[in-house]
Design an enzyme around this catalytic site. Structure first.
Site, short mmCIF file in Angstrom:
data_model
loop_
_atom_site.label_atom_id
_atom_site.label_comp_id
_atom_site.label_asym_id
_atom_site.label_seq_id
_atom_site.Cartn_x
_atom_site.Cartn_y
_atom_site.Cartn_z
CB CYS A 1 18.16 139.24 -84.58
SG CYS A 1 19.38 140.55 -84.57
N GLY B 1 13.59 129.41 -91.13
CA GLY B 1 12.38 129.51 -91.94
C GLY B 1 12.53 130.57 -93.02
CG ASP B 2 9.01 132.43 -94.74
OD1 ASP B 2 9.05 132.30 -93.51
OD2 ASP B 2 8.05 132.96 -95.33
CG ASP C 1 4.58 125.37 -88.50
OD1 ASP C 1 4.32 124.56 -87.60
OD2 ASP C 1 4.63 126.60 -88.32
N GLY D 1 0.82 125.20 -86.44
CA GLY D 1 0.63 125.51 -87.84
C GLY D 1 -0.20 126.76 -88.00
N GLY E 1 17.27 92.55 -92.11
CA GLY E 1 17.34 93.01 -93.50
C GLY E 1 17.72 91.93 -94.48
CD GLN F 1 9.70 90.94 -88.87
OE1 GLN F 1 9.22 90.15 -88.05
NE2 GLN F 1 10.06 90.57 -90.07
#
EC number: 2.7.1.11
Length: 789
Positions: free
Chosen positions: A98, A127-128, A175, A218, A584, A674
């Protein structure tokens, strides 16, 4: 649900969350930037936890663009809106880049749209870049509202009532490029896609003796390339953070030709799309292909994985991670004050923690700056100790030093698999063998467990013998449940005749019991006075001393995949409840975590006793559910949760009580849990923890060299595991007091704290323990020793 306060969620607000009541509060949730598998699980958790606390939750469609445009893009979310989205990839509320939000004018429109609806709590999954935008918006909020009053778009009361904006972020990025969290939402699922492709390619490459160059995503972070290289034992990997040294072309071709000379029929080279050389020039997959064909004449093909890595169903790990983070994000928003800085919910070890958002963003940007300025060692360090550790282990396992350069220790180290097979055991053996050889030891493989040990089924195992083992399921060495107790005399003789100086045991509860028997036999048999260490490997995840065992993640994914198919079948037929039995033993890990990952309505486990009233409450809960738009149910049962309330009993009870409302089916998953190829998590966990075990053995042996020292102290016979955020070497004798031997489980199990999350998200009242939550930590102390992968 085996909880006395479990009942349908109508009625008064639960007292144990009263101080966090969301009454009168409004939360907006949006996904922004690139999509990632698991985002839907995070959205679902935010919506349901928000509604559970009494808050109103709003979907903000199409990310920041929807916030700017407003109108039909901001809609109140209801409980049923997020039904059946847990298993979906992508994001149901859409994501978009945006440009408008980058301008103050755009943010002014967004603030107006939120203020009019009373939304002052924002949960941003992205993301950042997305999180930085949210923080700027938070800082400008008061000023934006004042400007809106001046423009006559909102009144003064609105400003007074909504004077500050709280922001909590969750990182959704395949990433894994965000500093401060061991794993971002979507990374594990992307690794699943990559490993599926590599496993498929390896079979065709082997048939034709080909070299394959695989390009993975990446642009700025080599995590996917590095971890997938570790997981498949790739011959070479190219990363943005760690460019190859000058003259790498020659080194790589030499390595490939050496591998071919050792009768290896294929080569795999993994390239991160942002790979560069030391001069910051791109290294492309096409360039590598041309180089290999020109210098070696090998048949070389390129495969670019592209957006396949973003697609598909989220893995069990991503669903659980996103669900935990979503719940934590709502709690963080409800606890926030005007003074609270924007935070990001992160994973550290196996704990959800809150970190200052801008500290994390700053460090993420520092990595890129270090790469731009060619300070590559610093870039690797800034990525965190986990990334650095992965790189070191990859180099140790991928490249064998010439024999004459390896300093011989004159020590023999034996490796044995004990108990039931678990996916990832072979990756652990490969890692131990190669690290041991690199440390100068002679490595011995013991075949068929303690049975084989007693019979002398022991052979030297070399570097090349374990090639291609990472992707193999089961146990190539063979494994049995036999304990050493019956054969102590014979095993001691074999230890003596093969001059075994240390022992690495990879296995489950039998391995743990075996280690205790060997510790007790030291007084009688001198041969056992050597360093011994156990690495937990069992689908049951029931070994004391470790929060995780190799194999449990693969089993969990099998359960989750099966539940997805069953839910699909149930939603097709409507009004059907499935009862599924998981493995389990007495440990409810698989049933509980499988229930959380699959969105189950109930999970019956031994650790939380239940009675007929609980079963009745669950039937009533499902009866209510069938009146809604979600006309299907899923119930998991751990195989040994109750002697009398068997799977058949529960099936018959549900069938009888639900007559006329829903019908029932049952499914026992059995040994398929398994089997199968190990998940990326299990391959890498096995590889890393086994390397740590060998480092411990080497340190012990080096410390005693030439002294003739016998190892008799408790700290020379240990279990290696992850506990919360740390890797611990714990003496096996000390773990006895933490063990319930009758039921073969630890007395305390960390995952029981997550049990209320499953109940809350299934619309039950549940007491949620918040003792680990609520504290904003500093990023400076955050570099974990070992990430979950």
């Amino acid at each position: 649900m085996s909880d006395k306060d479990s009942s349908n969620s109508s009625g008064s607000f639960p007292k144990y969350l009263e101080h966090l009541s969301g009454d009168g509060k409004a939360i907006g949730v949006l996904t922004s930037g690139g999509d990632a598998q698991g985002m839907n699980a995070a959205v679902r958790a935010v919506v349901r936890m928000g509604i559970y606390t009494g808050a109103k939750v709003y979907f903000i469609y199409e990310g920041y663009q929807g916030m700017v445009d407003g109108g039909a893009n901001i809609v109140e979310a209801k409980w049923d809106c997020v039904s059946s989205i847990l298993q979906m990839g992508g994001t149901i509320i859409g994501s978009a880049r945006c440009k408008a939000f980058r301008s103050r004018e755009g943010r002014l429109k967004a603030a107006c749209n939120l203020a009019r609806l009373g939304i002052t709590n924002l949960c941003v999954i992205g993301g950042d870049g997305s999180l930085t935008g949210a923080n700027l918006f938070r800082k400008e909020w008061t000023g934006l509202l004042e400007e809106l009053v001046e423009n006559g778009e909102i009144d003064k009361d609105t400003v007074q009532n909504h004077s500050h904006l709280n922001v909590v972020g969750m990182v959704g990025s395949i990433d894994n490029d965000f500093c401060g969290t061991d794993m971002t939402i979507g990374t594990d699922s992307a690794l699943h896609r990559i490993i599926e492709v590599i496993d498929a390619i390896m079979t065709t490459a082997q048939s034709h003796q080909r070299t394959f160059v695989l390009e993975v995503m990446g642009r700025h972070c080599g995590y996917l390339a590095l971890v997938s290289a570790l997981a498949c034992g790739a011959d070479w990997v190219f990363l943005p953070e760690s460019p190859p040294k000058e003259g790498w072309e020659e080194d790589m071709c030499l390595k490939l030709s050496e591998n071919r000379a050792q009768k290896k029929r294929l080569n795999i080279i993994i390239v991160s799309e942002g790979a560069i050389d030391t001069q910051n020039k791109p290294i492309t997959s096409e360039k590598i292909r041309e180089l290999v064909m020109k210098n070696l004449g090998l048949d070389t093909r390129v495969t670019i994985l592209g957006h396949v890595q973003r697609g598909g169903t989220p893995s069990a790990f991503d669903r659980i991670l996103a669900s935990r983070m979503g719940v934590e994000a709502v709690l963080a928003l409800l606890e926030a004050t005007p003074e609270t800085p924007a935070c990001v919910v992160s994973l550290r070890g196996n704990q959800a923690v809150r970190l200052p958002l801008m500290e994390c963003v700053q460090m993420t940007q520092d990595v890129q700056k270090a790469m731009d300025e060619r300070r590559f060692n610093e870039a690797v360090k800034l990525r965190g100790r986990s990334f650095e550790g992965n790189l070191k282990i990859y180099k140790r396992l991928a490249i064998k030093q010439p024999d004459e350069k390896i300093l011989k220790s004159n020590c023999n180290v034996a490796i044995i698999n004990v108990g039931a097979p678990a996916a990832g055991m072979n990756a652990a053996v490969r890692s131990a063998v190669r690290v041991g050889i690199a440390d100068g030891h002679k490595m011995l493989a013991v075949y068929d467990g303690f049975d084989g040990f007693a019979k002398g089924q022991i052979q030297e195992i070399g570097w090349g013998d374990v090639g291609g083992w990472t992707g193999q399921g089961g146990s190539i060495l063979g494994t049995k449940r036999t304990l050493p107790g019956k054969h102590l005399e014979k095993i001691a003789k074999q230890m003596h005749s093969h001059s075994i100086n240390a022992l690495l045991i990879i296995g489950g509860f039998e391995a743990y019991l075996g280690l205790l028997e060997l510790a007790a036999a030291r007084e009688k048999h001198e041969a056992f006075c050597v360093p011994m260490i156990m690495v937990p490997a069992t689908v049951s995840n029931n070994v004391p001393g470790s929060d995780f065992s190799i194999g449990a993640d693969t089993a969990l994914n099998t359960i989750t995949d099966t539940c997805d198919r069953i839910k699909q079948s149930a939603s097709g037929t409507k009004r059907r409840v499935f009862i599924i039995e998981t493995m389990g033993g007495y440990c409810g890990y698989l049933a509980n975590m499988g229930g959380l990952a699959a969105g189950a309505d109930a999970a019956y486990i031994f650790e939380e006793p239940f009675d007929i009233r609980d079963l009745q409450a669950n039937v009533m809960h499902l009866t209510e559910k069938m009146k809604s738009s979600i006309q299907r149910g899923l119930v998991l049962r751990n195989e040994n949760c109750s002697v009398n309330y068997t799977t058949d009993f529960i099936y018959q009870l549900y069938s009888e009580e639900g007559k006329g409302v829903f019908d029932c089916r049952k499914n026992v998953l059995g040994h398929m849990q398994q089997g199968g190829a190990p998940s990326p998590f299990d391959r890498n966990f096995g590889t890393k923890i086994s390397a740590k075990a060998m480092d411990w053995i080497t340190a012990k042996l080096k410390g005693s060299q030439g002294t003739g020292k016998k190892f008799v102290s408790d700290d020379s016979i240990c279990v290696l595991g992850i506990c919360k955020r740390d890797i611990l070497f714990q003496p096996v004798t000390e773990l006895k007091k933490e063990t319930d031997f009758e039921h073969r489980i630890p007395k305390k199990q960390w995952w029981l704290k997550l049990r209320p999350i499953m109940k809350i998200l299934a619309k039950y009242k549940a007491s949620y323990d918040m003792s680990d939550a609520g504290k904003l930590e500093s990023l400076q102390h955050h570099h974990g020793e070992l990430s979950a992968i």
